[in-house]
Design a protein around this motif. Structure first.
Motif, mmCIF file in Angstrom:
data_model
loop_
_atom_site.group_PDB
_atom_site.id
_atom_site.type_symbol
_atom_site.label_atom_id
_atom_site.label_comp_id
_atom_site.label_asym_id
_atom_site.label_seq_id
_atom_site.Cartn_x
_atom_site.Cartn_y
_atom_site.Cartn_z
ATOM 1 N N ASN A 1 -27.221 4.557 50.563
ATOM 2 C CA ASN A 1 -28.105 5.603 51.063
ATOM 3 C C ASN A 1 -27.271 6.851 51.346
ATOM 4 O O ASN A 1 -26.178 6.737 51.888
ATOM 5 N N THR A 2 -27.823 8.024 51.001
ATOM 6 C CA THR A 2 -27.146 9.267 51.378
ATOM 7 C C THR A 2 -27.900 9.860 52.542
ATOM 8 O O THR A 2 -29.058 10.263 52.406
ATOM 9 N N LYS A 3 -27.254 9.877 53.700
ATOM 10 C CA LYS A 3 -27.960 10.256 54.931
ATOM 11 C C LYS A 3 -27.330 11.465 55.600
ATOM 12 O O LYS A 3 -26.109 11.644 55.554
ATOM 13 N N ILE B 1 -26.014 12.616 58.856
ATOM 14 C CA ILE B 1 -25.584 11.909 60.073
ATOM 15 C C ILE B 1 -25.231 12.860 61.215
ATOM 16 O O ILE B 1 -24.954 12.418 62.325
ATOM 17 N N GLU C 1 -25.696 15.640 47.231
ATOM 18 C CA GLU C 1 -26.085 14.235 47.054
ATOM 19 C C GLU C 1 -25.650 13.724 45.682
ATOM 20 O O GLU C 1 -25.091 12.632 45.543
ATOM 21 N N VAL D 1 -23.339 14.971 55.572
ATOM 22 C CA VAL D 1 -24.058 14.025 54.729
ATOM 23 C C VAL D 1 -23.092 12.913 54.334
ATOM 24 O O VAL D 1 -21.965 13.193 53.901
ATOM 25 N N ARG D 2 -23.531 11.673 54.532
ATOM 26 C CA ARG D 2 -22.599 10.560 54.245
ATOM 27 C C ARG D 2 -23.272 9.497 53.385
ATOM 28 O O ARG D 2 -24.448 9.181 53.584
ATOM 29 N N ASP E 1 -25.745 0.318 57.050
ATOM 30 C CA ASP E 1 -26.983 0.970 57.453
ATOM 31 C C ASP E 1 -28.172 0.209 56.875
ATOM 32 O O ASP E 1 -28.656 0.505 55.798
ATOM 33 N N GLY F 1 -32.501 7.747 54.101
ATOM 34 C CA GLY F 1 -31.675 8.842 53.619
ATOM 35 C C GLY F 1 -32.494 9.726 52.695
ATOM 36 O O GLY F 1 -33.719 9.835 52.848
ATOM 37 N N ILE F 2 -31.818 10.330 51.721
ATOM 38 C CA ILE F 2 -32.537 11.203 50.789
ATOM 39 C C ILE F 2 -33.317 10.337 49.803
ATOM 40 O O ILE F 2 -32.738 9.522 49.078
ATOM 41 N N LEU G 1 -36.765 13.116 52.950
ATOM 42 C CA LEU G 1 -35.769 12.195 53.478
ATOM 43 C C LEU G 1 -36.299 11.363 54.633
ATOM 44 O O LEU G 1 -37.248 11.744 55.309
ATOM 45 N N TRP H 1 -35.146 9.812 58.134
ATOM 46 C CA TRP H 1 -34.082 10.049 59.147
ATOM 47 C C TRP H 1 -33.397 8.751 59.516
ATOM 48 O O TRP H 1 -34.041 7.701 59.528
#
Ligand code: ACO
Length: 327
Positions: A2-4, A6, A122, A165-166, A173, A178-179, A325, A327
């Protein structure tokens, strides 16, 4: 994976310019500005550059996200007002925060800059195997506004917003999210509607002198474009994510004009409760409006894990984009 997002952060310069202050400079009034745009005041830089504002927003986002400069692999700044032609604002931010291991560059998409930068980040995080990115929207429009033109000078302010963004592995997680979906577009045929001519066009061979360029805008054309393209773009990310507007907690929209956001809400058939606004305090800070608003929502505790939100913007180019996205 997941690209979130943070962590978030934002920064605006200290100096406040009210509508009444502007009414002392050009033929306008607080009443005209408020009723046509929703703006009451804006923050204007007294010399602080775009990179300095961006770096401060970045520091606050890193602190909020619990990461240090050594963690940052990528820095993208959505801006059209980098302090210099080169180096980029991103490289200046890299120096200021000491993220020596990162690669940084700017994205030019005017007020859509943060959305374009987030989508680009991303894609790069995933394709290059980076782990942590710093995505910033920062602009210093006060330096390209013609302060004698009442049709534009009342609209803009300066500021910066940032997000860390991580890429998270599933075991880190389990919430997922995420996105979830993204969409971007541009239409260069409409470039004349919103333009700031380059300031470096002097050439001794052709005898042309450099002339300062200022923002020129066909306001009603921008208005019509925004209220058509933004809802279409939002619909596309909803479809890609298999959701409908009722599933979304907040639509975090580019803060250009209160009436544009109202009209977008109407077209999406959602109430203004779902459209947070802060234009009255900051005006249109271009690439910074969306991350500043996102940071305010985050710091006010209004975003809970699992909430679905949509970020959407539009700007010169013409350009537009949206991100769905969780959250
Ligand atoms: N104060 C008083 N009167 C004004 C002002 C002002 N600041 N600005 C314009 N007027 C006058 C005009 O001269 C015109 O007078 P006239 O009727 O005598 O000719 C009258 O007000 C109406 O002007 P309009 O341009 O028709 O006003 P409108 O209702 O369209 O509002 C506005 C103008 C607020 C700019 C609106 O068109 C708008 O918000 N458009 C979108 C702008 C936008 O979102 N820009 C984003 C750019 S961000 C980026 O990507 C960099």
């Amino acid at each position: 994976m997941n690209t979130k997002i943070i962590g978030t952060g934002s920064y605006v310069p200290e100096r406040v310019v009210t509508n009444d202050d502007l009414a002392d400079m050009v033929d306008t009034s607080d009443e005209w500005i408020r009723t046509r745009t929703g703006i009451r005041k804006r923050h204007v830089s007294e010399g602080e550059g775009t990179a300095a504002m961006a770096a401060e927003a970045a520091r606050r986002a890193m602190e909020n996200g619990g990461v240090g400069p050594e963690d940052i692999d990528l820095i993208l700044v959505g801006t059209t007002t980098a302090d210099d032609c080169f180096p980029s604002a991103a490289c200046e931010v890299q120096k200021a925060i000491g993220a020596v291991g990162a690669v940084g560059f700017d994205i030019s998409a005017a007020c859509s800059g943060f959305i374009f930068a987030l989508n680009t980040a991303e894609a790069l995080l995933k394709s290059y195997g980076y782990r942590t990115g710093l995505v910033i929207g920062a602009d210093n429009l006060s330096k390209i506004v013609d302060w004698s033109d009442r049709s534009t000078c009342v609209l803009f302010g300066d500021g910066a917003g940032a997000a860390v963004v991580r890429v998270l592995e599933e075991e880190e997680d389990r919430d997922g999210g995420g996105i979830l979906a993204a969409d971007m577009g541009s239409d260069g045929r409409k470039a004349e509607v919103l333009r700031c001519q380059s300031r470096t066009m002097g050439n001794f061979l052709t005898g042309t002198k450099p002339e300062p360029g200022y923002i020129t805008m066909e306001g009603q054309e921008v208005f019509k474009f925004a209220v058509k393209k933004v809802p279409e773009c939002i619909q596309r990310v909803l479809e890609k994510g298999g959701l409908d507007a009722g599933d979304i907690k907040y639509f975090v929209l580019h803060q250009a004009n209160y009436r544009i956001c109202e009209s977008i809400a109407k077209r999406l058939k959602v109430s203004m409760d779902k459209i947070p606004m802060n234009i009255e305090h900051y005006g249109n800070t271009s690439g910074a409006t969306i991350p500043i608003l996102l940071d305010e929502l985050n710091r006010e505790g209004k975003l809970e894990p699992g909430d679905k939100i949509i970020l959407a913007g539009f700007g010169a180019g013409l350009t537009w984009g949206a991100v769905l996205l969780q959250w």
